[in-house]
Design a protein around this motif. Structure first.
Motif, PDB file in Angstrom:
ATOM      1  N   PRO A  52     -24.048  35.385   3.795  1.00  0.00           N
ATOM      2  CA  PRO A  52     -23.142  34.472   3.098  1.00  0.00           C
ATOM      3  C   PRO A  52     -23.268  32.998   3.492  1.00  0.00           C
ATOM      4  O   PRO A  52     -22.696  32.153   2.831  1.00  0.00           O
ATOM      5  CB  PRO A  52     -21.764  34.997   3.490  1.00  0.00           C
ATOM      6  N   ASN A  53     -23.996  32.691   4.583  1.00  0.00           N
ATOM      7  CA  ASN A  53     -24.077  31.309   5.053  1.00  0.00           C
ATOM      8  C   ASN A  53     -25.492  30.994   5.491  1.00  0.00           C
ATOM      9  O   ASN A  53     -26.081  31.732   6.280  1.00  0.00           O
ATOM     10  CB  ASN A  53     -23.114  31.064   6.225  1.00  0.00           C
ATOM     11  N   ASP A 113     -22.366  28.422   1.471  1.00  0.00           N
ATOM     12  CA  ASP A 113     -21.169  28.772   2.237  1.00  0.00           C
ATOM     13  C   ASP A 113     -20.249  29.658   1.405  1.00  0.00           C
ATOM     14  O   ASP A 113     -19.504  29.180   0.555  1.00  0.00           O
ATOM     15  CB  ASP A 113     -20.431  27.498   2.664  1.00  0.00           C
ATOM     16  N   ASN A 114     -20.305  30.955   1.678  1.00  0.00           N
ATOM     17  CA  ASN A 114     -19.411  31.910   1.024  1.00  0.00           C
ATOM     18  C   ASN A 114     -18.323  32.410   1.964  1.00  0.00           C
ATOM     19  O   ASN A 114     -17.683  33.425   1.695  1.00  0.00           O
ATOM     20  CB  ASN A 114     -20.204  33.114   0.513  1.00  0.00           C
ATOM     21  N   ALA A 115     -18.098  31.692   3.060  1.00  0.00           N
ATOM     22  CA  ALA A 115     -17.158  32.173   4.070  1.00  0.00           C
ATOM     23  C   ALA A 115     -15.726  32.176   3.559  1.00  0.00           C
ATOM     24  O   ALA A 115     -14.954  33.103   3.829  1.00  0.00           O
ATOM     25  CB  ALA A 115     -17.270  31.321   5.331  1.00  0.00           C
ATOM     26  N   THR A 116     -15.334  31.138   2.829  1.00  0.00           N
ATOM     27  CA  THR A 116     -13.965  31.030   2.346  1.00  0.00           C
ATOM     28  C   THR A 116     -14.001  30.688   0.866  1.00  0.00           C
ATOM     29  O   THR A 116     -14.330  29.557   0.496  1.00  0.00           O
ATOM     30  CB  THR A 116     -13.185  29.942   3.110  1.00  0.00           C
TER      31      THR A 116
END
Length: 269
Positions: A52-53, A113-116
């Motif tokens: 995801p990052n 950036d798929n963290a949030t």
């Protein structure tokens, strides 16, 4: 005033494996098709990034002998799905003209950036350090367009390269502030924290107008469409959303999303 001088010899192959740009762009230089003599290139720092990052950079270099006018804010990202390119980002672009002299280069540092993903995704970005949230695994392209000294803007050149994101597909989920406030038969009513407009999405079998296909990476960037589509479930044929007023180009509009068609419209409160 420009005189539409001849385009520098860009040594562009006949086949193009990168996305098309708009009608003002008459030719596309794709990194995947280029050879060692190509003198205008968008070069990636690597071919694959991990979800995801992750981070990947793209460098535009000009060795044509001619100044290239562009806009570093107006980089573009597309995704390739079923043989079709879908434009992803950015959605808001400042419009200054910027000059890349021959012998010069410019680099964009892109952070995946798929963290949030619970909040709304910003429409605008910068000219060097940029962030791309809300993307799933697949084939993408990064590019920009401009025109050479002595030419008109509508005789433009696009420069692009492909890259892969390795990881899971993107699941479309509502924003964190969305909550359900009621149901009536097959209609669900949802509300966001900020409300100054009401939208209605209806699943339709035979749309009375043209449809536009959207993929999750597009839908997640438009809060009303994201929250409407993500709120459908079995037994629900209509979703009413109280949310923030966002320009949707035109309403009603018919969206083809994952094989189903939805009529999206604004309604009076």
């Amino acid at each position: 005033m420009t005189t539409d001088a001849p385009t520098p010899d860009l040594r562009i192959p006949d086949e193009n494996h990168c996305p098309p740009f708009d009608d003002d762009v008459k030719r596309v230089v794709c990194y995947e098709d280029a050879d060692s003599e190509t003198n205008l290139l968008m070069t990636p720092s690597k071919e694959r990034a991990e979800l995801p990052n992750d981070a990947i950079s793209f460098t535009l270099s000009n060795e044509t002998g001619t100044r290239f006018t562009t806009n570093y804010y107006h980089w573009r990202v597309w995704k390739l799905v079923d043989g079709e390119w879908f434009y992803i980002a950015p959605r808001v672009v400042p419009e200054p003209a910027m000059m890349l002299q021959s012998g010069g280069s410019h680099t964009w540092n892109l952070t995946i950036d798929n963290a949030t993903l619970g909040g709304r995704i910003d429409g605008a970005q910068g000219t060097e350090d940029i962030t791309l949230p809300g993307v799933g695994g697949g084939t993408y392209a990064f590019g920009i367009s401009g025109w050479f000294e002595g030419q008109e803007y509508d005789n433009g050149t696009g420069v692009a390269t492909r890259f892969e994101l390795v990881g899971d597909s993107l699941s479309l989920t509502p924003t964190d502030d969305l909550r359900e406030v009621g149901r009536d038969s097959e209609e669900k009513h949802v509300r966001a924290d900020e409300t100054n407009a009401t939208y209605l999405a209806t699943r339709v079998e035979k749309p009375d107008g043209g449809t536009v296909r959207k993929i999750p990476e597009q839908a997640i960037r438009i809060a009303p469409i994201r929250n409407l589509l993500a709120s459908f479930e079995d037994g629900i044929s209509q979703v009413r959303l109280d949310g923030r007023n966002v320009y949707l180009r035109e309403t009603p509009q018919h969206i083809d999303y994952k094989g189903a068609v939805y009529k999206i419209e604004t309604v009076e409160n």
